[in-house]
Design an enzyme around this catalytic site. Structure first.
Site, PDB file in Angstrom:
ATOM      1  N   GLY A 163       1.019  -1.176   0.237  1.00 41.78           N
ATOM      2  CA  GLY A 163       0.113   0.423   0.073  1.00 41.78           C
ATOM      3  C   GLY A 163       0.779   0.992   0.203  1.00 41.78           C
ATOM      4  NE  ARG A 164      -2.561   6.678   0.714  1.00 41.63           N
ATOM      5  CZ  ARG A 164      -3.624   6.221   1.282  1.00 41.63           C
ATOM      6  NH1 ARG A 164      -3.874   4.800   1.894  1.00 41.63           N
ATOM      7  NH2 ARG A 164      -5.024   6.523   1.063  1.00 41.63           N
ATOM      8  CB  ILE A 165       3.488   2.263   4.435  1.00 39.36           C
ATOM      9  CG1 ILE A 165       2.659   3.425   4.948  1.00 39.36           C
ATOM     10  CG2 ILE A 165       4.886   2.124   5.495  1.00 39.36           C
ATOM     11  CD1 ILE A 165       2.267   2.855   7.237  1.00 39.36           C
ATOM     12  NE  ARG A 185      -5.674  -6.858   1.282  1.00 40.96           N
ATOM     13  CZ  ARG A 185      -6.837  -5.962   1.826  1.00 40.96           C
ATOM     14  NH1 ARG A 185      -8.228  -6.358   1.986  1.00 40.96           N
ATOM     15  NH2 ARG A 185      -7.016  -4.785   2.128  1.00 40.96           N
ATOM     16  NE  ARG A 247      -1.275  -1.097  14.888  1.00 40.14           N
ATOM     17  CZ  ARG A 247      -1.356  -0.106  13.853  1.00 40.14           C
ATOM     18  NH1 ARG A 247      -0.033   0.027  13.805  1.00 40.14           N
ATOM     19  NH2 ARG A 247      -1.888   1.216  13.996  1.00 40.14           N
ATOM     20  CD  GLU A 276       3.102  -1.902  20.291  1.00 40.97           C
ATOM     21  OE1 GLU A 276       2.474  -1.007  19.946  1.00 40.97           O
ATOM     22  OE2 GLU A 276       3.419  -2.192  18.526  1.00 40.97           O
ATOM     23  CG  HIS A 294       4.026   2.012  18.250  1.00 38.69           C
ATOM     24  ND1 HIS A 294       2.560   0.955  18.009  1.00 38.69           N
ATOM     25  CD2 HIS A 294       3.477   2.636  17.156  1.00 38.69           C
ATOM     26  CE1 HIS A 294       1.667   1.277  16.734  1.00 38.69           C
ATOM     27  NE2 HIS A 294       2.428   2.375  15.948  1.00 38.69           N
ATOM     28  N   GLY A 296       7.008   4.613  14.858  1.00 38.49           N
ATOM     29  CA  GLY A 296       7.678   5.266  13.075  1.00 38.49           C
ATOM     30  C   GLY A 296       7.042   6.002  12.168  1.00 38.49           C
TER      31      GLY A 296
HETATM   32  C1  8YV Z   1      -0.155   6.129  14.875  1.00 44.77           C
HETATM   33  C2  8YV Z   1      -0.175   3.796  14.179  1.00 44.77           C
HETATM   34  O1  8YV Z   1       1.310   6.621  15.777  1.00 44.77           O
HETATM   35  O2  8YV Z   1      -1.846   4.907  13.188  1.00 44.77           O
HETATM   36  C3  8YV Z   1      -1.564   3.824  12.886  1.00 44.77           C
HETATM   37  O3  8YV Z   1      -1.693   2.592  12.710  1.00 44.77           O
HETATM   38  O4  8YV Z   1       0.411   2.454  14.180  1.00 44.77           O
HETATM   39  C4  8YV Z   1       0.402   4.801  14.111  1.00 44.77           C
HETATM   40  O5  8YV Z   1       1.792   4.914  13.757  1.00 44.77           O
HETATM   41  C5  8YV Z   1      -1.250   5.907  16.210  1.00 44.77           C
HETATM   42  O6  8YV Z   1      -1.854   5.052  14.898  1.00 44.77           O
HETATM   43  C6  8YV Z   1      -1.363   7.163  16.489  1.00 44.77           C
HETATM   44  O7  8YV Z   1      -2.674   6.454  16.602  1.00 44.77           O
END
Ligand code: 8YV
Length: 332
Positions: A163-165, A185, A247, A276, A294, A296
């Protein structure tokens, strides 16, 4: 079914502290109840909040399960998540209760990809080990065989979830001379594949067998829970590095630790964990892992953009439109 009028100044509850400018704007636009203490809300507090607001703005640290949704049923109309992933929200229960869920895709793509690339560089080049050594005061000096790691350029990167990331990681990886293949997918359009110099691998097992670095970028959903199972981890060769900024529960963490301990996989870069913020103590004892809390997407710019996106979704909802980031089960 006739939907009740959408309030012009809805009652909004935000579960955590957000950037000051975002909180100020929320106060201006909505009847906003903001978090004073910035502590994650427990199940009772969440249920109570859901029962007395039109819009809930949770984050990943809030578990919006069926019980919370049930408490909100009747009053709660919109869950405008501050963040991209929505695996902490029971989407099915929300849909049954007629509650719309939104997220904030796109605004944290580049930051998360940067952090992924940092881990891709850090683990094979032993960045954390080196830093720890210097800080410990026990570095005795340079020698030709000291702190050797593995070269990044020329290696094969397998991306799970394009996807985007995933695509943003591929763009960066090209510049580091990595050969890219991906599993997703759906196959991407050919023109996008060409642009990213990425080859589609329809079989996940083959992707795991054929690459030197594996990076995970798929969402956490029932189908991806334990996707990287003990059986699949056993497909990774001894020299492979595994990176996860998506995740924790996508990987069988116990099985990963077993393989890291026994040297059957070279190392791992983890920004996310199965439970976590608890971290398995066995991970802490390993040298061949880089562990991050966490973080990122943790940039000032990204948090501000996330807040703005939450506000946009809410305003679109108030105006009677479908919010641009409405999440549908099975889409994420
Ligand atoms: C965010 C993340 O910090 O956006 C997401 O899905 O995993 C994180 O990078 C977090 O969700 C903020 O609520």
């Amino acid at each position: 079914m006739v939907q009740p009028e959408r309030p012009r100044r809805p009652k909004l509850i935000v579960t955590r502290r957000l950037p000051a400018l975002i909180e100020a704007r929320m106060r201006e636009l909505f009847d906003a109840e903001l978090s004073e203490d910035d502590l994650p809300m427990g199940p009772e507090a969440l249920a109570a909040a859901a029962a007395r607001c039109d819009i809930l703005v949770p984050t990943i640290s809030d578990h919006i399960d069926a019980a919370v949704i049930e408490s909100g049923t009747g009053r709660l109309r919109l869950i405008a998540n501050f963040g991209n992933g929505v695996d902490h929200i029971d989407l099915k229960a929300a849909r049954s209760a007629g509650i719309i869920v939104t997220n904030t895709p796109g605004v944290l793509t580049e930051d998360t990809a940067d952090m992924t690339m940092a881990l891709i560089l850090s683990v094979p080049r032993r960045l954390a080990e080196g830093e720890k050594l210097v800080r410990s005061g026990s570095w005795t000096g340079w020698s030709p065989g000291f702190m050797l790691g593995h070269r990044i350029g020329g290696k094969r990167l397998g991306i799970i979830g394009m996807g985007r990331i995933g695509q943003a990681v591929a763009r960066r990886a090209r510049a580091f001379d990595l050969t890219i293949s991906y599993h997703n997918r759906h196959r991407l359009p050919e023109v996008v594949e060409q642009d990213l110099a990425a080859r589609y691998e329809p079989d996940l097992d083959t992707l795991l067998v054929e690459n030197d670095i594996i990076s995970i970028h798929c969402p956490h959903r029932p189908e991806t829970e334990n996707l990287i199972s003990a059986r699949r981890l056993a497909l990774l060769a001894k020299h492979v590095y595994l990176i996860n900024t998506a995740r924790g529960p996508i990987i069988d963490e116990e099985a990963l630790i077993d393989r890291l301990e026994s040297g059957e996989i070279a190392g791992a870069g983890l920004d996310v964990f199965a439970h976590e913020p608890a971290i398995d103590p066995r991970l802490l004892a390993l040298d061949n892992v880089v562990l991050l809390p966490h973080m990122g997407s943790a940039t000032y710019e990204g948090r501000a953009a996330t807040g703005e996106r939450v506000i946009t979704n809410i305003r679109q909802w108030i105006d009677g439109d479908r919010p641009r980031d409405q999440v549908f089960e099975g889409w994420v």
